[in-house]
Design an enzyme around this catalytic site. Sequence first.
Site, PDB file in Angstrom:
ATOM      1  N   GLY A  17      60.284  50.990  42.944  1.00  0.00           N
ATOM      2  CA  GLY A  17      59.505  49.968  43.662  1.00  0.00           C
ATOM      3  C   GLY A  17      59.908  48.543  43.289  1.00  0.00           C
ATOM      4  O   GLY A  17      60.673  48.316  42.355  1.00  0.00           O
ATOM      5  N   ASP A  18      59.337  47.609  44.053  1.00  0.00           N
ATOM      6  CA  ASP A  18      59.660  46.191  43.894  1.00  0.00           C
ATOM      7  C   ASP A  18      59.276  45.616  42.532  1.00  0.00           C
ATOM      8  O   ASP A  18      60.039  44.872  41.922  1.00  0.00           O
ATOM      9  CB  ASP A  18      58.875  45.421  44.958  1.00  0.00           C
ATOM     10  CG  ASP A  18      59.819  44.813  45.937  1.00  0.00           C
ATOM     11  OD1 ASP A  18      60.894  45.409  46.161  1.00  0.00           O
ATOM     12  OD2 ASP A  18      59.473  43.732  46.466  1.00  0.00           O
ATOM     13  N   GLY A 189      50.121  35.953  31.343  1.00  0.00           N
ATOM     14  CA  GLY A 189      51.395  35.849  30.626  1.00  0.00           C
ATOM     15  C   GLY A 189      52.148  34.571  30.978  1.00  0.00           C
ATOM     16  O   GLY A 189      53.173  34.276  30.361  1.00  0.00           O
ATOM     17  N   GLU A 224      50.306  30.001  48.505  1.00  0.00           N
ATOM     18  CA  GLU A 224      51.636  30.568  48.724  1.00  0.00           C
ATOM     19  C   GLU A 224      52.075  30.225  50.134  1.00  0.00           C
ATOM     20  O   GLU A 224      51.237  30.180  51.050  1.00  0.00           O
ATOM     21  CB  GLU A 224      51.573  32.104  48.607  1.00  0.00           C
ATOM     22  CG  GLU A 224      51.984  32.605  47.266  1.00  0.00           C
ATOM     23  CD  GLU A 224      52.064  34.126  47.183  1.00  0.00           C
ATOM     24  OE1 GLU A 224      52.340  34.603  46.098  1.00  0.00           O
ATOM     25  OE2 GLU A 224      51.833  34.821  48.200  1.00  0.00           O
ATOM     26  N   HIS A 248      43.188  36.706  39.091  1.00  0.00           N
ATOM     27  CA  HIS A 248      43.999  35.593  38.569  1.00  0.00           C
ATOM     28  C   HIS A 248      43.152  34.316  38.392  1.00  0.00           C
ATOM     29  O   HIS A 248      43.169  33.688  37.334  1.00  0.00           O
ATOM     30  CB  HIS A 248      45.160  35.272  39.510  1.00  0.00           C
ATOM     31  CG  HIS A 248      46.120  36.414  39.730  1.00  0.00           C
ATOM     32  ND1 HIS A 248      46.382  37.365  38.779  1.00  0.00           N
ATOM     33  CD2 HIS A 248      46.895  36.741  40.800  1.00  0.00           C
ATOM     34  CE1 HIS A 248      47.269  38.237  39.266  1.00  0.00           C
ATOM     35  NE2 HIS A 248      47.582  37.878  40.489  1.00  0.00           N
ATOM     36  N   ARG A 354      42.621  21.345  38.208  1.00  0.00           N
ATOM     37  CA  ARG A 354      42.309  19.903  38.152  1.00  0.00           C
ATOM     38  C   ARG A 354      40.933  19.712  37.533  1.00  0.00           C
ATOM     39  O   ARG A 354      39.945  20.267  38.022  1.00  0.00           O
ATOM     40  CB  ARG A 354      42.323  19.290  39.553  1.00  0.00           C
ATOM     41  CG  ARG A 354      43.723  19.166  40.088  1.00  0.00           C
ATOM     42  CD  ARG A 354      43.767  18.580  41.471  1.00  0.00           C
ATOM     43  NE  ARG A 354      45.154  18.421  41.861  1.00  0.00           N
ATOM     44  CZ  ARG A 354      45.833  17.274  41.838  1.00  0.00           C
ATOM     45  NH1 ARG A 354      45.227  16.144  41.476  1.00  0.00           N
ATOM     46  NH2 ARG A 354      47.086  17.233  42.189  1.00  0.00           N
TER      47      ARG A 354
HETATM   48  C1  BG6 Z   1      50.101  39.247  42.820  1.00  0.00           C
HETATM   49  C2  BG6 Z   1      49.468  39.340  44.180  1.00  0.00           C
HETATM   50  O1  BG6 Z   1      49.185  39.649  41.835  1.00  0.00           O
HETATM   51  O2  BG6 Z   1      50.507  37.903  42.565  1.00  0.00           O
HETATM   52  C3  BG6 Z   1      50.408  38.822  45.257  1.00  0.00           C
HETATM   53  O3  BG6 Z   1      49.169  40.704  44.452  1.00  0.00           O
HETATM   54  C4  BG6 Z   1      50.914  37.441  44.905  1.00  0.00           C
HETATM   55  O4  BG6 Z   1      49.751  38.801  46.515  1.00  0.00           O
HETATM   56  C5  BG6 Z   1      51.479  37.426  43.481  1.00  0.00           C
HETATM   57  O5  BG6 Z   1      51.903  37.079  45.827  1.00  0.00           O
HETATM   58  C6  BG6 Z   1      51.878  36.028  43.065  1.00  0.00           C
HETATM   59  O6  BG6 Z   1      52.454  36.064  41.791  1.00  0.00           O
HETATM   60  P1  BG6 Z   1      53.327  34.839  41.270  1.00  0.00           P
HETATM   61  O7  BG6 Z   1      53.618  35.178  39.859  1.00  0.00           O
HETATM   62  O8  BG6 Z   1      54.547  34.814  42.150  1.00  0.00           O
HETATM   63  O9  BG6 Z   1      52.503  33.622  41.455  1.00  0.00           O
END
Ligand code: BG6
Length: 491
Positions: A17-18, A189, A224, A248, A354
Site C-alpha cells: 500500500g501507499d 511526530g 490541503e 490531528h 495562531r
Molecule cells: C492523513 C489524512 O492522516 O493526513 C489525509 O488521512 C491527509 O487525509 C494526511 O491528507 C495529511 O498528512 P500530511 O502529513 O501530508 O499533512
Amino acid sequence: MNTELDTLSVVVVGASGDLAKRKIFPALFALYCQGFLPAELTITGFARSEMSHEEFRARITEYLTCRYTPGEKDCAEKMEAFLDRCHYVSGQYGSTDAFLDLFMHLQQYEPHSRTNRLFYLAIPPSIFLDVARAIGSAGFVYCGETAPWSRVVIEKPFGHDRDSSDELVHELSLVFSDNQTFRIDHYLGKEVIQNLLVLRFANRIFEPLWNREHIRSVQISWAEQLGVEGRGGYFDQYGIIRDVVQNHLLQILSLVAMEPPDHLASGAIRKEKVRVLKCMETVELDDLVLGQYTASEDGDPPHPGYADDETVPDDSLVCTYAAARLHIDNPRWQGVPFLLRAGKALDRKTTEIRILFRDLDNCVFCGPEGCPHPNELVIRVQPDESISFRITNKVPGLEMDLEARDLDLQYDTAFSELIPDAYEDLLLDVIQGEKSLFIGSQELAAAWDVFTPVLHAIDENRVRPLPYPFGSTGPAEAMDLAVKAGTVWRQ
Ligand code: BG6
C-alpha cells in the site's frame, strides 16, 4: 543504543500500500542510514499481492532517499545492505494459515528465535482486528514487556465514534496489551509539533501569558490543495472531522492548551493531555460550519467536485471542510474561543497555529490612529516550518510611527539540520519503547467524547454541507462562526 535492541524483526502488514511505500520503508531506511537499527535486522513485507522478493525490493527502492547518506557510492552500498534485509511474503489478511506461513518464513530470516518483533499494520482500520487476531493465533506475540518483545503499530482513525473506538481498544487488547500497542497520529511526530512543549515550557516569557487574561483566541488551521483524488472509498466513510479534526487538530490543541506536565515521561504528558481534553465542552451543531467542495470555477482542466469523484457516491453528504468553535472549561481558558478549521481542495496547503493576544489596556501609544497592533504568535507546522511573533515597533525615522513587524524564526535558514519525516521519529520511538508521542486509550476516549454527539447528530439529521468551489478558501459562513466567537480568522 538500547541494550534490548540487538535484534529486530519488522513486519509491515499492507506492504504494497501507499502508506508503506511512501512513509514506512523510507523511514526505516532513514533510521538504518543513521545507525539507529541493530545489525541483526529483518524487514518483512506482507500483503495479498503475489510478488517475488526482488519485485518487492524494486518497488520500495523507488521511495528510498539518500538524504542521510549523500555520497552516491555510500548511499548505493547502504541501500543494497538495507534491501538485503527486506523480504516479502504474500497471504490473505485475517487468515491464521497465512500468518502461520509468514511465521515459517520469519524463522528463516530472523537471526534467532528470540528476536524483538514489531508489527506495523498499514492496512484499513476495518481489518485491524482480523489481522491482529490472526497474528495472535499464529503464536507471534510474546507476552512480556521486556526483550524479546512484540509491539504493534496502528494508525488513526481508531473507530467511528466513542463506542466503536472503545470496542477496538478492548478487542485489540485481547491480543496486544496496552503497553504493546502504539497508536499513531503522525502529526505528533512532526518537528514543529514536538517543539510545542519546549516553546511553552522552556521559555520564561510564554507561560505567564498563556491564559485567558492575555490570550484572546487560538486558531488552528489545516488546509490541503488536493481533493480526495480517488481516495473516496476511504474518505467517504470518515469525512474531514474523523479524518483530521478529531485527531490531528485536537492533538495539536491539547498540546497548546494542556497544563505543564510534572516531568517528561510519557505518562505525565498523557495525563495532562487527558485532563485538558476532559475539560473541552462537547461540540454542538451550532459550533460547526460544514462544507463539501464542488467543481472548480476555473482551471484547465477544471477540477471535479467531491461527489463527481468516481470513488464517491453521487449523493454523498460527507464533509470535506469543517470549522469548529471549541471551549475549554478550566481556569486557564474559560471564555477563550478555540477555532479549528480543516479543508481539502482549498486555495493553499498549510497547517498553522495562531495565538492572538489581547489588546493592551491604557496604552500610552493609543492615539487618534488607534492602538498598537495586538501581538500574535504564529507557529507554522508545514510547509516552511517557522515561528514568528508579531510585535509593534517604531518605524525608524524622526516621526513616532508604529507598525506591526514579525520576529521571525524560519527553520530553513536558521537550522542546518535536516528535518526528519514524522515517521522516522515515531518508528524510532516504537523501537525504543517510548510512548509520549502515541495516543493512550484514555486520551483516545476523551478525544472522541468531544465530537461523538455532534457526529451522530450530523449523521442522524443528514446535515447537508455547504458547497464551496475547489481551490477556494472554503464556505464563507466559516467567517460568521469566527465573528460569533468575537474574532476573525487570521490568514
Ligand atoms: C492523513 C489524512 O492522516 O493526513 C489525509 O488521512 C491527509 O487525509 C494526511 O491528507 C495529511 O498528512 P500530511 O502529513 O501530508 O499533512
